[in-house]
Design a protein around this motif. Structure first.
Motif, PDB file in Angstrom:
ATOM      1  N   ALA A  14      -9.546  76.257 -26.893  1.00  0.00           N
ATOM      2  CA  ALA A  14     -10.515  77.103 -27.589  1.00  0.00           C
ATOM      3  C   ALA A  14     -11.214  78.013 -26.577  1.00  0.00           C
ATOM      4  O   ALA A  14     -11.329  77.662 -25.400  1.00  0.00           O
ATOM      5  CB  ALA A  14     -11.546  76.234 -28.305  1.00  0.00           C
ATOM      6  N   PRO A  15     -11.697  79.181 -27.025  1.00  0.00           N
ATOM      7  CA  PRO A  15     -12.394  80.101 -26.106  1.00  0.00           C
ATOM      8  C   PRO A  15     -13.611  79.475 -25.432  1.00  0.00           C
ATOM      9  O   PRO A  15     -13.970  79.836 -24.322  1.00  0.00           O
ATOM     10  CB  PRO A  15     -12.814  81.262 -27.004  1.00  0.00           C
ATOM     11  N   ASN A  16     -14.247  78.508 -26.092  1.00  0.00           N
ATOM     12  CA  ASN A  16     -15.431  77.859 -25.530  1.00  0.00           C
ATOM     13  C   ASN A  16     -15.082  76.539 -24.830  1.00  0.00           C
ATOM     14  O   ASN A  16     -15.932  75.684 -24.627  1.00  0.00           O
ATOM     15  CB  ASN A  16     -16.483  77.621 -26.612  1.00  0.00           C
ATOM     16  N   TYR A  17     -13.838  76.404 -24.410  1.00  0.00           N
ATOM     17  CA  TYR A  17     -13.339  75.215 -23.722  1.00  0.00           C
ATOM     18  C   TYR A  17     -14.200  74.883 -22.512  1.00  0.00           C
ATOM     19  O   TYR A  17     -14.585  75.752 -21.741  1.00  0.00           O
ATOM     20  CB  TYR A  17     -11.899  75.483 -23.291  1.00  0.00           C
ATOM     21  N   VAL A  18     -14.496  73.598 -22.332  1.00  0.00           N
ATOM     22  CA  VAL A  18     -15.254  73.117 -21.178  1.00  0.00           C
ATOM     23  C   VAL A  18     -14.445  72.011 -20.522  1.00  0.00           C
ATOM     24  O   VAL A  18     -14.058  71.045 -21.182  1.00  0.00           O
ATOM     25  CB  VAL A  18     -16.636  72.561 -21.598  1.00  0.00           C
ATOM     26  N   ASN A  19     -14.183  72.149 -19.228  1.00  0.00           N
ATOM     27  CA  ASN A  19     -13.501  71.109 -18.463  1.00  0.00           C
ATOM     28  C   ASN A  19     -14.581  70.372 -17.684  1.00  0.00           C
ATOM     29  O   ASN A  19     -15.310  70.963 -16.911  1.00  0.00           O
ATOM     30  CB  ASN A  19     -12.479  71.738 -17.514  1.00  0.00           C
ATOM     31  N   VAL A  24     -12.950  71.063 -10.587  1.00  0.00           N
ATOM     32  CA  VAL A  24     -12.429  72.314 -11.137  1.00  0.00           C
ATOM     33  C   VAL A  24     -13.606  73.215 -11.497  1.00  0.00           C
ATOM     34  O   VAL A  24     -14.606  72.751 -12.045  1.00  0.00           O
ATOM     35  CB  VAL A  24     -11.569  72.033 -12.397  1.00  0.00           C
ATOM     36  N   GLU A  25     -13.479  74.503 -11.188  1.00  0.00           N
ATOM     37  CA  GLU A  25     -14.519  75.461 -11.561  1.00  0.00           C
ATOM     38  C   GLU A  25     -14.664  75.474 -13.078  1.00  0.00           C
ATOM     39  O   GLU A  25     -13.690  75.262 -13.803  1.00  0.00           O
ATOM     40  CB  GLU A  25     -14.142  76.857 -11.070  1.00  0.00           C
ATOM     41  N   PRO A  26     -15.855  75.749 -13.594  1.00  0.00           N
ATOM     42  CA  PRO A  26     -16.086  75.728 -15.043  1.00  0.00           C
ATOM     43  C   PRO A  26     -15.231  76.738 -15.805  1.00  0.00           C
ATOM     44  O   PRO A  26     -14.830  77.763 -15.263  1.00  0.00           O
ATOM     45  CB  PRO A  26     -17.569  76.100 -15.174  1.00  0.00           C
ATOM     46  N   GLY A  27     -14.987  76.422 -17.048  1.00  0.00           N
ATOM     47  CA  GLY A  27     -14.308  77.335 -17.962  1.00  0.00           C
ATOM     48  C   GLY A  27     -12.796  77.340 -17.853  1.00  0.00           C
ATOM     49  O   GLY A  27     -12.196  76.697 -16.991  1.00  0.00           O
ATOM     50  N   GLU A  29     -10.805  79.809 -17.050  1.00  0.00           N
ATOM     51  CA  GLU A  29     -10.272  80.449 -15.841  1.00  0.00           C
ATOM     52  C   GLU A  29     -10.274  79.482 -14.662  1.00  0.00           C
ATOM     53  O   GLU A  29      -9.354  79.490 -13.839  1.00  0.00           O
ATOM     54  CB  GLU A  29     -11.047  81.727 -15.513  1.00  0.00           C
ATOM     55  N   GLY A  30     -11.285  78.635 -14.567  1.00  0.00           N
ATOM     56  CA  GLY A  30     -11.324  77.621 -13.523  1.00  0.00           C
ATOM     57  C   GLY A  30     -10.195  76.615 -13.668  1.00  0.00           C
ATOM     58  O   GLY A  30      -9.589  76.191 -12.682  1.00  0.00           O
ATOM     59  N   SER A  31      -9.904  76.247 -14.917  1.00  0.00           N
ATOM     60  CA  SER A  31      -8.800  75.321 -15.165  1.00  0.00           C
ATOM     61  C   SER A  31      -7.461  75.945 -14.783  1.00  0.00           C
ATOM     62  O   SER A  31      -6.598  75.283 -14.206  1.00  0.00           O
ATOM     63  CB  SER A  31      -8.772  74.907 -16.639  1.00  0.00           C
ATOM     64  N   LYS A  32      -7.291  77.232 -15.091  1.00  0.00           N
ATOM     65  CA  LYS A  32      -6.052  77.924 -14.713  1.00  0.00           C
ATOM     66  C   LYS A  32      -5.899  77.962 -13.196  1.00  0.00           C
ATOM     67  O   LYS A  32      -4.823  77.723 -12.661  1.00  0.00           O
ATOM     68  CB  LYS A  32      -6.046  79.353 -15.259  1.00  0.00           C
ATOM     69  N   LYS A  33      -6.993  78.251 -12.514  1.00  0.00           N
ATOM     70  CA  LYS A  33      -6.963  78.317 -11.053  1.00  0.00           C
ATOM     71  C   LYS A  33      -6.628  76.942 -10.460  1.00  0.00           C
ATOM     72  O   LYS A  33      -5.802  76.832  -9.554  1.00  0.00           O
ATOM     73  CB  LYS A  33      -8.316  78.810 -10.542  1.00  0.00           C
ATOM     74  N   GLY A  34      -7.265  75.903 -10.982  1.00  0.00           N
ATOM     75  CA  GLY A  34      -7.012  74.546 -10.498  1.00  0.00           C
ATOM     76  C   GLY A  34      -5.589  74.098 -10.738  1.00  0.00           C
ATOM     77  O   GLY A  34      -4.933  73.546  -9.845  1.00  0.00           O
TER      78      GLY A  34
END
Length: 86
Positions: A14-19, A24-27, A29-34
């Motif tokens: 979801a767009p408001n996804y929280v990891n 891992v960096e928040p959001g 984009e952070g998950s993609k980077k990780g």
């Protein structure tokens, strides 16, 4: 996600996804980077969802995943060891 295409995370989150992983960096984009960093160090990475739980109202999901692969590239500053893990 056998293609290792991290942009596909947009399709399943979801767009408001929280990891809530502290490493891992928040959001999203952070998950993609990780995940991209893990794939760079472990190109044959296989992730298996062992358990996935959804809250009664459907607003929260938590999962337990298994990671398998071989450390052949640089990850967290460490050169590849050639060792497999599961």
């Amino acid at each position: 996600m056998s293609s290792h295409d991290v942009s596909r995370l947009d399709e399943i989150n979801a767009p408001n996804y929280v990891n809530h992983n502290a490493f891992v960096e928040p959001g999203l984009e952070g998950s993609k980077k990780g995940l991209g960093a893990i794939i760079a160090g472990v190109p044959d990475l296989k992730v298996t969802a062992e358990d996935v739980f959804v809250s009664a109202d459907g607003s929260r999901v938590v999962g337990r995943y298994r990671y398998d692969g071989t450390h052949t590239g640089t990850f967290l500053g460490f050169s590849g060891t050639g060792k497999a893990f599961d």
